[in-house]
Scaffold this active site. Structure first.
Site, PDB file in Angstrom:
ATOM      1  N   TRP A 122       0.838  -1.212   0.000  1.00 37.36           N
ATOM      2  CA  TRP A 122       0.000   0.000   0.000  1.00 37.36           C
ATOM      3  C   TRP A 122       0.864   1.249   0.000  1.00 37.36           C
ATOM      4  O   TRP A 122       0.544   2.243  -0.664  1.00 37.36           O
ATOM      5  CB  TRP A 122      -0.969  -0.004   1.177  1.00 37.36           C
ATOM      6  CG  TRP A 122      -1.970  -1.116   1.097  1.00 37.36           C
ATOM      7  CD1 TRP A 122      -2.127  -2.149   1.975  1.00 37.36           C
ATOM      8  CD2 TRP A 122      -2.961  -1.315   0.062  1.00 37.36           C
ATOM      9  NE1 TRP A 122      -3.142  -2.971   1.549  1.00 37.36           N
ATOM     10  CE2 TRP A 122      -3.660  -2.490   0.384  1.00 37.36           C
ATOM     11  CE3 TRP A 122      -3.291  -0.628  -1.093  1.00 37.36           C
ATOM     12  CZ2 TRP A 122      -4.701  -2.996  -0.408  1.00 37.36           C
ATOM     13  CZ3 TRP A 122      -4.323  -1.122  -1.894  1.00 37.36           C
ATOM     14  CH2 TRP A 122      -5.011  -2.288  -1.555  1.00 37.36           C
ATOM     15  N   ASP A 176      -1.397   6.727   6.225  1.00 35.80           N
ATOM     16  CA  ASP A 176      -2.518   5.858   5.869  1.00 35.80           C
ATOM     17  C   ASP A 176      -2.693   4.900   7.049  1.00 35.80           C
ATOM     18  O   ASP A 176      -1.811   4.089   7.331  1.00 35.80           O
ATOM     19  CB  ASP A 176      -2.162   5.092   4.587  1.00 35.80           C
ATOM     20  CG  ASP A 176      -3.185   4.015   4.216  1.00 35.80           C
ATOM     21  OD1 ASP A 176      -4.158   3.807   4.960  1.00 35.80           O
ATOM     22  OD2 ASP A 176      -2.980   3.372   3.159  1.00 35.80           O
ATOM     23  N   LYS A 215     -11.677  -1.765   6.998  1.00 36.66           N
ATOM     24  CA  LYS A 215     -10.855  -2.689   7.757  1.00 36.66           C
ATOM     25  C   LYS A 215     -11.325  -2.746   9.209  1.00 36.66           C
ATOM     26  O   LYS A 215     -11.463  -3.808   9.775  1.00 36.66           O
ATOM     27  CB  LYS A 215      -9.377  -2.267   7.707  1.00 36.66           C
ATOM     28  CG  LYS A 215      -8.847  -2.004   6.297  1.00 36.66           C
ATOM     29  CD  LYS A 215      -8.695  -3.276   5.477  1.00 36.66           C
ATOM     30  CE  LYS A 215      -8.673  -3.038   3.969  1.00 36.66           C
ATOM     31  NZ  LYS A 215      -7.532  -2.338   3.448  1.00 36.66           N
TER      32      LYS A 215
HETATM   33  C1  LIG Z   1      -7.085  -1.881   2.152  1.00 35.27           C
HETATM   34  C2  LIG Z   1      -6.050  -0.818   2.214  1.00 35.27           C
HETATM   35  C3  LIG Z   1      -5.979   0.187   1.233  1.00 35.27           C
HETATM   36  C4  LIG Z   1      -6.883   0.234   0.031  1.00 35.27           C
HETATM   37  O1  LIG Z   1      -8.149   0.618   0.371  1.00 35.27           O
HETATM   38  P1  LIG Z   1      -9.260   0.886  -0.735  1.00 35.27           P
HETATM   39  O2  LIG Z   1     -10.360   1.484   0.076  1.00 35.27           O
HETATM   40  O3  LIG Z   1      -9.597  -0.426  -1.351  1.00 35.27           O
HETATM   41  O4  LIG Z   1      -8.695   1.831  -1.725  1.00 35.27           O
HETATM   42  C5  LIG Z   1      -5.018   1.160   1.384  1.00 35.27           C
HETATM   43  N1  LIG Z   1      -4.176   1.161   2.431  1.00 35.27           N
HETATM   44  C6  LIG Z   1      -4.213   0.213   3.374  1.00 35.27           C
HETATM   45  C7  LIG Z   1      -3.262   0.245   4.517  1.00 35.27           C
HETATM   46  C8  LIG Z   1      -5.153  -0.807   3.293  1.00 35.27           C
HETATM   47  O5  LIG Z   1      -5.185  -1.755   4.240  1.00 35.27           O
END
Ligand SMILES: *Cc1c(COP(=O)(O)O)cnc(C)c1O
Length: 359
Positions: A100, A170, A194
């Site tokens: 990511w 993030d 998540k």
């Molecule tokens: C799942 C995830 C993403 C992607 O998320 P989307 O909503 O599918 O774009 C980005 N960063 C992390 C750390 C993730 O776990």
């Protein structure tokens, strides 16, 4: 019958929240309609989104000089929005701790110079690099991290030394899993699927001075944080139902005792699993112990066939979605806030039995 769902995302939500939503499905709070059916400009919806914002502010102790935005487009959309809104000098430092972070880094390269100042790619992202004294460019607009690496199961044990630069994180897979000091960050954002709610909502917590009209030329109106901030996340129709569920999850966390209590609950669950892994002769955790995530726990037997057998038999025993990410293989148990302790106990019990039968 509900199963124990170890999915990395979309993932398990508190049963209480789902039941409440079910009760309110046809008639929300005397309105005679579902939240899905009501105007985002209605009084009822205004209460929902305002209460959600207030509750996340309380939970995370978010200072007044930070905005809370409810956005769409997934966390991945912010991979572009971050450089578009922040790259004044067209330069930023990225710490590459997994897929990511790498995707965000690659996206930023479209808009300016993204400099990889550290990486753990040399050991399949199984650790967090030392970030205490990185070579951060003088003119970098920000330093970017993915704080909890969903796929590899690592988490920053300490925030990087950004040498005074704005920190952007993030936090998709560790959102609301433990207390955070918001003032250490310029931007905290995450997709909610998540740990917080249904896919489709991204929450971004942004320090006010970073929300300006001075964005890269060509930035779409929708991706300019100022557009969203000026309109209290109601510039256009927001993901109304998703935000409503997030609001319920915030209430649930408050009821559980807030983020300190969540942290204790998450540490307890993770300890059960890591303690087992550390003494097992068959299963092995893949992450350097000091960098282990409380949320995502990858492990392997070292034998692909046995891994596949484990995932299959676990599923038959009501323990679902334990297959590792397609890029790493093995297994991964995601044990987010809403995973009850019994789920982890059942998993460990099952692993013991599997080890006896296959060790
Ligand atoms: C799942 C995830 C993403 C992607 O998320 P989307 O909503 O599918 O774009 C980005 N960063 C992390 C750390 C993730 O776990």
């Amino acid at each position: 019958m509900r199963v124990y769902n170890f999915s990395a995302g979309p993932a398990v939500l508190p049963e209480e929240v789902l039941k409440e939503a079910a009760d309110e499905m046809l008639d929300y709070n005397g309105t005679g309609m579902s939240v899905m059916e009501m105007s985002h400009r209605s009084k009822a919806y205004d209460d929902i989104i305002k209460t959600a914002e207030k509750d996340i502010r309380d939970l995370m102790n978010i200072p007044d000089n930070y905005k809370v935005l409810f956005l769409q487009g997934g966390a991945s959309q912010q991979f572009a929005a971050v450089p578009m809104n922040l790259m004044k000098n067209k330069k930023a430092a990225y710490i590459i701790t997994g897929q990511w972070a790498k995707k965000a880094y690659q996206e930023a390269q479209i808009y300016g110079e993204a400099v990889a100042v550290a990486s753990s790619a040399d050991k399949t992202f199984s650790y967090i690099p030392d970030c205490s004294d990185l070579d951060i460019p003088e003119d970098a607009d920000y330093v970017y991290i993915c704080e909890n690496n969903t796929i590899y199961g690592t988490k920053f044990p300490a925030l990087p030394n950004t040498k005074g630069k704005t920190l952007v994180a993030d936090v998709s897979s560790c959102f609301l899993s433990e207390p955070v000091d918001v003032t250490k960050y310029g931007v905290i954002y995450g997709g909610v699927q998540k740990n917080v709610g249904p896919a489709g909502v991204v929450i971004a917590i942004i320090r006010e001075d970073l929300i300006t009209d001075d964005v890269l030329p060509g930035t779409p109106t929708m991706l300019k944080w100022k557009t969203q901030a000026d309109n209290d996340s109601l510039y256009n129709t927001p993901p109304c139902y998703g935000i409503y569920i997030c609001g319920k999850v915030f209430k649930w966390i408050k009821k559980m005792g807030g983020l300190e209590a969540m942290k204790a609950h998450n540490e307890k669950k993770a300890k059960i699993l890591y303690d087992f892994l550390d003494q097992s002769k068959l299963f092995k955790g893949t992450v350097r112990p000091e960098d282990r995530s409380l949320m995502n726990v990858p492990f392997v037997t070292g034998n692909e066939e046995l891994d596949a057998k484990f995932v299959k038999e676990a599923k038959a025993a009501g323990l679902e979605n334990l297959k590792g990410h397609r890029t790493v293989g093995g297994m991964r148990a995601s044990i987010y806030n809403a995973m009850p302790i019994e789920g982890v106990e059942k998993l460990v019990e099952f692993m013991k039995k599997f080890e006896e039968e296959n060790g």
